[in-house]
Design an enzyme around this catalytic site. Structure first.
Site, PDB file in Angstrom:
ATOM      1  N   GLU A  72       0.812  -1.221   0.000  1.00  0.00           N
ATOM      2  CA  GLU A  72       0.000   0.000   0.000  1.00  0.00           C
ATOM      3  C   GLU A  72       0.848   1.275   0.000  1.00  0.00           C
ATOM      4  O   GLU A  72       0.464   2.270   0.616  1.00  0.00           O
ATOM      5  CB  GLU A  72      -0.942   0.020   1.211  1.00  0.00           C
ATOM      6  CG  GLU A  72      -1.988  -1.070   1.202  1.00  0.00           C
ATOM      7  CD  GLU A  72      -3.077  -0.843   2.237  1.00  0.00           C
ATOM      8  OE1 GLU A  72      -2.801  -0.213   3.265  1.00  0.00           O
ATOM      9  OE2 GLU A  72      -4.208  -1.302   2.005  1.00  0.00           O
ATOM     10  N   GLU A  87      -6.979  -7.543  -0.673  1.00  0.00           N
ATOM     11  CA  GLU A  87      -7.519  -7.514   0.698  1.00  0.00           C
ATOM     12  C   GLU A  87      -8.992  -7.148   0.682  1.00  0.00           C
ATOM     13  O   GLU A  87      -9.351  -5.984   0.526  1.00  0.00           O
ATOM     14  CB  GLU A  87      -6.766  -6.484   1.567  1.00  0.00           C
ATOM     15  CG  GLU A  87      -5.354  -6.887   1.887  1.00  0.00           C
ATOM     16  CD  GLU A  87      -4.644  -5.875   2.798  1.00  0.00           C
ATOM     17  OE1 GLU A  87      -5.315  -5.134   3.545  1.00  0.00           O
ATOM     18  OE2 GLU A  87      -3.405  -5.822   2.727  1.00  0.00           O
TER      19      GLU A  87
HETATM   20  C1  GAL Z   1      -4.412  -2.544   5.067  1.00  0.00           C
HETATM   21  C2  GAL Z   1      -3.053  -3.195   5.235  1.00  0.00           C
HETATM   22  C3  GAL Z   1      -3.168  -4.490   6.019  1.00  0.00           C
HETATM   23  C4  GAL Z   1      -3.997  -4.275   7.258  1.00  0.00           C
HETATM   24  C5  GAL Z   1      -5.344  -3.714   6.863  1.00  0.00           C
HETATM   25  C6  GAL Z   1      -6.255  -3.412   8.024  1.00  0.00           C
HETATM   26  O1  GAL Z   1      -4.266  -1.201   4.789  1.00  0.00           O
HETATM   27  O2  GAL Z   1      -2.476  -3.467   3.990  1.00  0.00           O
HETATM   28  O3  GAL Z   1      -1.893  -4.933   6.348  1.00  0.00           O
HETATM   29  O4  GAL Z   1      -3.329  -3.411   8.090  1.00  0.00           O
HETATM   30  O5  GAL Z   1      -5.170  -2.502   6.217  1.00  0.00           O
HETATM   31  O6  GAL Z   1      -6.494  -4.542   8.747  1.00  0.00           O
END
Ligand code: GAL
Length: 821
Positions: free
Chosen positions: A179, A248
């Site tokens: 990110e 994600e």
């Molecule tokens: C994203 C990040 C993950 C985790 C998630 C929130 O921004 O890439 O590692 O932190 O947010 O759980």
């Protein structure tokens, strides 16, 4: 393309890659051995469970319809000291990857090595911060060298074991950075150069599978830019030749100390996934599929809790979180069945207005359709190609043959499991637990103010302690003469602090403590104090509760007593300020009980069983207990305790803090899945301890004989209520539409009775079902009793054929069941 050719070439030269799998992409999808794939993946972070749990978790992922397991790699866990590595126990990355391989699944390796992940310091080792001239995540030579060193080492390790798909292994994708696009703006031109460097560096490692960069809309070729978020259906990668990939999909959210329990509904997660595939997505990963536990000091912060349950499809302990697990499994099966049309079909859409659209994927062999209703309030009834379909608000219907609706994201046809905790059947806790105790030895620091190092400056805690402990003592001795202008009757100590938690002592007296409010870690603490003429010892204990893990330059967010520190004297209207910041400060990292390993079962130290104190700060408690019978997951209930750390047979199960209550406001009994999810939606546990139960992995326990629980209580608490419990399915419910097959299961235990069953239009919810105005002629409860009771699982055809006719005025009938496990 480049990659596959290169590996084809390599395969011709190297005989050992006879089984190599060629992973590439062609703009539409990831291709495996030339075939476009629909890939469903789930995040499981190996250090957040135990090695013993891995096979079961991964198997459940496979049974849940996943193709791949994704994990980050945790740099600070593997390289706690520069060039000294640890891959033991639950840090055995290779074993984890091999477990994925043994299950016949693919792996997605997100090396980072910055990972965020609510992990301490985002995965960066604190020694890295303390190297001269260091700047993180930019074109800083020292940083790039270390990042490259670690990344290369991981890649080499994985290559040595032939774990990349290009070598015949399971790993189909690798990730570099994480990110960075979210913060790149703060790094100016250097940020742009850094991301190019990351791409080149990763590429030069020749892993033979595509590299991804998430949230990086300027990802240099051939890096694949992917999306993270609650919804990614609107995402388009920067390069039109990159498949639409979602790294994600947040299945819930994490929890902070003082925060409430987040819940993201099953309907909404399924909706987001189905929308993504409706709109051309081909790779989707659940973050998290199993969240697990932040053991020891691994929680990020500040203030990430020990539990990292995440409301994921597998709960913290590895139990199926139903209906989320089952409803998504069905979705995966449907999507997989459509793989050909989804990845090769021509896409066309029909707009029905009012935010309803149908998408048709058409190949020469057949077609598959989605009907999406993104309207938050109105259900839709639409005529699509001559047939009427009911598409509830905020839902997607899937028609694999463009005719029959086989799945709708808002119609849940899988069971809901109600999890219950049961008392430890091996003994009658808490009354059988006999406690002994001993004080943390703080006299030396409090009275003598002597540490390990001395400096004429107040330092950041990271710099002094290298994050070897949560605890850092700051001590100084001040001589105050009665003639000193600051001397007087009303004196106080004023501390500008960034300590997450602070305890202050003057001449051995505890003058107060402070817990920073979440988000306000820069504060002034002031407390009246009694000073003596002559020497005065000021002792400040700074405590960190997880180092930050997110944001531009988060590594420089101060922690500790960064000062200035003042003694304030007040004489009438006059206020005299004495700045102690450049005094001689003495530092000591850690507490003596930790150094002496009081938590170890073998610790020879003496403990007293007499007059065990309650509500005493800095106190160690110890007890022995029998492991709960059976095989269900175990938790320890720490209600009554304040804040501290707990160990089971020497294993650190994490920080505990039941005294930190969740906010009173912002919970609601009702939760509407319709409309975009955000972390504050649908929260529970208001006003209760943020975390009361702590996971005790079975592998930490001796099943026969005694087990030891040691607690270090920092702020004062009462251990007399502590007890061990098991967690399992108490009862299961379902409310299923006809023409579906209902599977009921008590997770390996037999179903013991049917409490309610009705086929027709039953009302109410799990625990409060009631018969409706229409009901089928056959006795539903008797049918279910016959087919399910005494069995570990049963499968019921929800139809009139099974339950008899019911006149419900043309409405679709449902079977509601509540079964006791
Ligand atoms: C994203 C990040 C993950 C985790 C998630 C929130 O921004 O890439 O590692 O932190 O947010 O759980």
């Amino acid at each position: 393309m480049m990659i596959s050719l290169k590996f084809l070439l390599c395969c011709l030269l190297v005989s050992s890659c006879a089984y190599a799998t060629i992973v590439s992409h062609d703009g539409r999808a990831i291709t495996i051995d030339g075939h476009r794939r629909v890939l469903l993946s789930g995040s499981i972070h190996y250090p957040r469970s135990t090695t013993e749990m891995w096979p079961d978790l991964i198997k459940k992922g496979k049974e849940g319809g996943l193709d791949a397991i994704e994990t980050y790699v945790f740099w600070n866990a593997h390289e706690p000291t520069r060039r000294q590595y640890d891959f033991s126990g639950n840090l055995d990355l290779i074993r984890f990857l091999k477990t994925i391989q043994d299950e016949g699944m693919y792996g997605v390796l997100r090396i980072g090595p910055y990972v965020c992940a609510e992990w301490n310091y985002g995965g960066f080792p604190v020694w890295l911060h303390n190297m001269p001239g260091m700047e993180f995540r930019t074109t800083n030579t020292a940083f790039m060298n270390e990042m490259q060193n670690f990344t290369t080492m991981i890649v080499e390790m994985v290559k040595k074991e032939k774990l990349f798909a290009s070598q015949g292994g399971p790993i189909i994708l690798a990730q570099i950075e994480n990110e960075y696009g979210n913060v790149i703006g703060s790094y100016g031109e250097a940020g742009k150069a850094y991301i190019k460097w990351c791409a080149n560096m990763a590429n030069s490692l020749d892993v033979g599978v595509p590299w991804i960069m998430c949230q990086q809309d300027d990802a240099p070729q051939p890096m694949l830019n992917t999306c993270n978020g609650y919804y990614c259906d609107n995402f388009t990668p920067n390069n039109p030749n990159t498949p639409k990939m979602w790294t994600e999909n947040w299945t819930g959210w994490y929890k902070n100390w003082g925060g409430k329990d987040p819940h993201r509904t099953t309907e909404d997660v399924a909706f987001a996934v189905a929308r993504f595939f409706q709109r051309g997505g081909t790779f989707q990963n659940y973050y998290m599929y199993h969240g697990g536990t932040n053991f020891d000091r691994t929680a990020g912060g500040p203030y990430i809790t020990t539990t990292y349950d995440y409301d994921a499809p597998l709960d913290e302990f590895g139990n199926l979180n139903q209906p989320k697990y089952g409803h998504l499994k069905q979705l995966h099966d449907v999507l997989h069945a459509m793989e050909k049309t989804l990845t090769y079909g021509n896409i066309s859409t029909v707009d029905f207005g009012n935010l309803v659209t149908a998408t048709v994927y058409k190949t020469e062999e057949g077609s598959s359709c989605f009907i999406g209703n993104v309207n938050e309030t109105s259900d839709a009834k639409i005529n699509f190609q001559g047939t009427f379909y009911d598409v509830p608000a905020w839902s997607v219907s899937i028609l694999p043959d463009c005719k029959t609706e086989t799945y709708n994201t808002a119609k849940i046809n899988t069971q809901t499991s109600v999890m219950v905790k049961k008392a430890n059947e091996a003994e009658n806790e808490p009354s059988t637990l006999k406690w002994s105790w001993r004080p943390e030895n703080i006299d030396n620091v409090l009275l003598k103010g002597k540490g390990e190092s001395t400096m004429r400056q107040l330092f950041d805690q990271k710099v002094v302690s290298n994050d070897e402990s949560d605890y850092l003592w700051y001590m100084t001795t001040v001589n105050i003469k009665e003639q000193d202008p600051v001397w007087g009757k009303n004196m106080s100590l004023r501390i500008n602090s960034t300590a997450h938690v602070l305890h202050a002592f003057v001449n051995g007296q505890h003058i107060g403590n402070y817990r920073a409010e979440n988000g306000k870690f820069h504060y002034v603490f002031e407390q009246d104090a009694k000073f003596n003429p002559g020497a005065n010892v000021i002792t400040l204990l700074s405590i960190t509760v997880g180092l930050p893990n997110y944001g531009a330059f988060f590594e420089n967010v101060p922690a500790g007593i960064t000062g200035p520190v003042f003694i304030i004297g007040r004489n009438g209207d006059e206020t005299i300020v004495k700045d102690l910041s450049t005094h001689k400060w003495s530092y000591k990292t850690g507490l003596s009980g930790f150094e002496n390993q009081l938590f170890s079962s073998e610790s020879p130290s003496t403990w007293s069983g007499e007059s065990v104190p309650f509500n005493r700060t800095m106190t160690w408690y110890k007890t022995t207990f029998k492991a709960p019978l059976g095989s269900e997951p175990v938790v320890v209930d720490l209600l009554g305790l304040g804040k501290g750390t707990a160990w089971i047979n020497g294993n650190n199960i994490g920080r505990y803090w039941p005294a930190f209550l969740a906010d009173i406001d912002g919970c609601s009994a009702e939760c509407n899945y319709r409309g975009a999810y955000y972390a504050e939606k649908c929260q529970t546990n208001c006003g209760e301890p943020t975390q009361r139960w702590y996971h005790v992995p079975r592998s930490f326990l001796n099943s026969d004989g005694d087990n030891t629980l040691v607690l270090f209580e920092e702020i004062g608490g009462n251990p007399s209520l502590v007890n061990f419990q098991t967690i399992g399915v108490g009862n299961v419910c379902a409310n299923v539409y006809e023409k579906n097959v209902l599977e009921l299961s008590c997770n390996g235990k037999p179903i013991s009775s049917i409490k309610f069953a009705s086929f027709g239009n039953p009302g109410g919810n799990c625990g409060s079902f009631e018969k409706g105005t229409c009901e089928a002629s056959n006795d539903a409860a008797a049918i279910l009793t016959q087919e399910c009771v005494g069995k570990e699982k049963c499968s019921i055809d929800v139809s009139e054929k099974k339950f008899g006719a019911a006149d419900c005025g043309g409405l679709a009938k449902r079977l509601a069941v509540e079964a006791i496990c």
